[in-house]
Design a protein around this motif. Structure first.
Motif, PDB file in Angstrom:
ATOM      1  N   HIS A  97     -11.268 123.661  33.634  1.00 50.14           N
ATOM      2  CA  HIS A  97     -12.623 123.767  33.105  1.00 50.14           C
ATOM      3  C   HIS A  97     -13.591 122.768  33.722  1.00 50.14           C
ATOM      4  O   HIS A  97     -14.699 122.583  33.217  1.00 50.14           O
ATOM      5  N   GLU A  98     -13.187 122.136  34.815  1.00 51.09           N
ATOM      6  CA  GLU A  98     -14.125 121.431  35.664  1.00 51.09           C
ATOM      7  C   GLU A  98     -14.429 122.414  36.790  1.00 51.09           C
ATOM      8  O   GLU A  98     -13.517 122.865  37.492  1.00 51.09           O
ATOM      9  N   ALA A  99     -15.695 122.813  36.926  1.00 47.85           N
ATOM     10  CA  ALA A  99     -16.044 123.982  37.738  1.00 47.85           C
ATOM     11  C   ALA A  99     -15.545 123.897  39.177  1.00 47.85           C
ATOM     12  O   ALA A  99     -15.072 124.900  39.730  1.00 47.85           O
ATOM     13  N   LEU A 100     -15.629 122.728  39.782  1.00 48.79           N
ATOM     14  CA  LEU A 100     -15.186 122.606  41.170  1.00 48.79           C
ATOM     15  C   LEU A 100     -13.676 122.768  41.270  1.00 48.79           C
ATOM     16  O   LEU A 100     -13.168 123.477  42.151  1.00 48.79           O
ATOM     17  N   SER A 101     -12.944 122.143  40.363  1.00 44.19           N
ATOM     18  CA  SER A 101     -11.485 122.251  40.364  1.00 44.19           C
ATOM     19  C   SER A 101     -11.045 123.686  40.112  1.00 44.19           C
ATOM     20  O   SER A 101     -10.127 124.204  40.770  1.00 44.19           O
ATOM     21  N   ASP A 102     -11.703 124.361  39.176  1.00 41.71           N
ATOM     22  CA  ASP A 102     -11.373 125.761  38.881  1.00 41.71           C
ATOM     23  C   ASP A 102     -11.630 126.649  40.097  1.00 41.71           C
ATOM     24  O   ASP A 102     -10.827 127.529  40.426  1.00 41.71           O
ATOM     25  N   ALA A 103     -12.773 126.445  40.757  1.00 43.14           N
ATOM     26  CA  ALA A 103     -13.104 127.257  41.936  1.00 43.14           C
ATOM     27  C   ALA A 103     -12.100 127.011  43.059  1.00 43.14           C
ATOM     28  O   ALA A 103     -11.602 127.956  43.683  1.00 43.14           O
ATOM     29  N   ARG A 104     -11.789 125.749  43.302  1.00 43.62           N
ATOM     30  CA  ARG A 104     -10.831 125.421  44.363  1.00 43.62           C
ATOM     31  C   ARG A 104      -9.468 126.038  44.066  1.00 43.62           C
ATOM     32  O   ARG A 104      -8.830 126.639  44.947  1.00 43.62           O
ATOM     33  N   ALA A 105      -9.017 125.905  42.826  1.00 46.06           N
ATOM     34  CA  ALA A 105      -7.717 126.442  42.440  1.00 46.06           C
ATOM     35  C   ALA A 105      -7.666 127.954  42.604  1.00 46.06           C
ATOM     36  O   ALA A 105      -6.674 128.516  43.087  1.00 46.06           O
ATOM     37  N   CYS A 106      -8.750 128.614  42.202  1.00 42.50           N
ATOM     38  CA  CYS A 106      -8.808 130.070  42.335  1.00 42.50           C
ATOM     39  C   CYS A 106      -8.728 130.484  43.793  1.00 42.50           C
ATOM     40  O   CYS A 106      -8.032 131.443  44.162  1.00 42.50           O
ATOM     41  N   GLY A 107      -9.400 129.750  44.686  1.00 44.80           N
ATOM     42  CA  GLY A 107      -9.316 130.035  46.109  1.00 44.80           C
ATOM     43  C   GLY A 107      -7.911 129.817  46.659  1.00 44.80           C
ATOM     44  O   GLY A 107      -7.435 130.582  47.504  1.00 44.80           O
ATOM     45  N   LEU A 108      -7.231 128.785  46.157  1.00 45.63           N
ATOM     46  CA  LEU A 108      -5.868 128.506  46.608  1.00 45.63           C
ATOM     47  C   LEU A 108      -4.887 129.571  46.105  1.00 45.63           C
ATOM     48  O   LEU A 108      -3.908 129.890  46.788  1.00 45.63           O
ATOM     49  N   ILE A 109      -5.157 130.123  44.920  1.00 48.16           N
ATOM     50  CA  ILE A 109      -4.339 131.237  44.421  1.00 48.16           C
ATOM     51  C   ILE A 109      -4.481 132.439  45.349  1.00 48.16           C
ATOM     52  O   ILE A 109      -3.495 133.092  45.715  1.00 48.16           O
TER      53      ILE A 109
END
Length: 231
Positions: free
Chosen positions: A146-158
């Motif tokens: 729920h930290e927007a940058l971490s969520d976005a990065r994680a989604c890209g890595l998925i």
């Protein structure tokens, strides 16, 4: 291959209440540019709900001097326009983006998108569920949820992991392997990112609706004809 992962956090249930966005550009499955910013929501839509605050920790005093979305758009539009956008629950994030653009009178750009929830459901059905934190835990991807940058990065890595797992170098190759349809957004409208099962279900639903309408008008026509005979 290039793509951009994005994630919004919102102040409340309104899609116009976005209070943070994370944007991560990827090249060859590696993050190369990252942007995070708070967003000051429109006053009439931006009241912070206690539940949302508990989730992402963004409080009123943190966004009172933040840029509005139209100002943020100037910084991020090149990362989104004519790009492949990757989101975890893409129906939500792309809808938030389109609602904000509409609110500020900004033309909706053209872009394709994919949903890593649907991709992970098809690729890794054995997972307990397919929430972002669960998928990241199973794939050993670091996440500050729920930290927007971490969520976005994680989604890209998925998404990057999904490509690797199927030995795919292009998005369409992965979607073909999973029998998925890419999502698309433009000023002409939207096409959802869908699985083959969802597409079949929608087609069946439309057929049922058409049949229901056909029976309704046939019955109405018969009633009208009977009434004409007795008059």
């Amino acid at each position: 291959m290039k793509f951009t992962a994005i994630d919004f956090e919102t102040a409340n249930a309104s899609m116009l209440s976005a209070c943070s966005i994370g944007v991560v550009e990827f090249e060859d499955n590696v993050p190369v540019k990252e942007t995070i910013t708070l967003i000051r929501p429109p006053e009439e839509y931006g009241k912070l709900n206690w539940y949302n605050v508990r989730i992402h920790g963004i409080k009123k005093n943190m966004v009172k001097d933040a840029p509005t979305f139209d100002q943020v758009w100037e910084q991020i539009h090149s990362s989104i326009e004519n790009q492949l956008i990757v989101c975890h629950n893409a129906a939500f994030d792309t809808a938030v983006l389109c609602k904000l653009l509409e609110y500020y009178g900004i033309p909706v750009p053209e872009f394709d998108y994919v949903c890593t929830v649907k991709i992970s459901q098809l690729l890794w059905p054995e997972m307990e569920n397919h929430k972002l934190d669960t998928v990241c835990n199973d794939l050993d991807i670091r996440l500050n949820h729920h930290e927007a940058l971490s969520d976005a990065r994680a989604c890209g890595l998925i998404f990057a992991e999904a490509l690797k797992s199927q030995h795919c170098f292009q998005t369409q190759d992965l979607l073909d392997a999973l029998e998925m349809r890419i999502g698309h957004v433009s000023q002409a409208g939207r096409q959802s990112c869908s699985t083959s099962a969802e597409i079949r279900k929608k087609i069946q639903s439309e057929k049922k609706k058409q049949e229901s309408r056909r029976r309704y008008y046939a019955k109405r026509r018969m009633t009208t004809e009977k009434g004409a005979k007795h008059s």
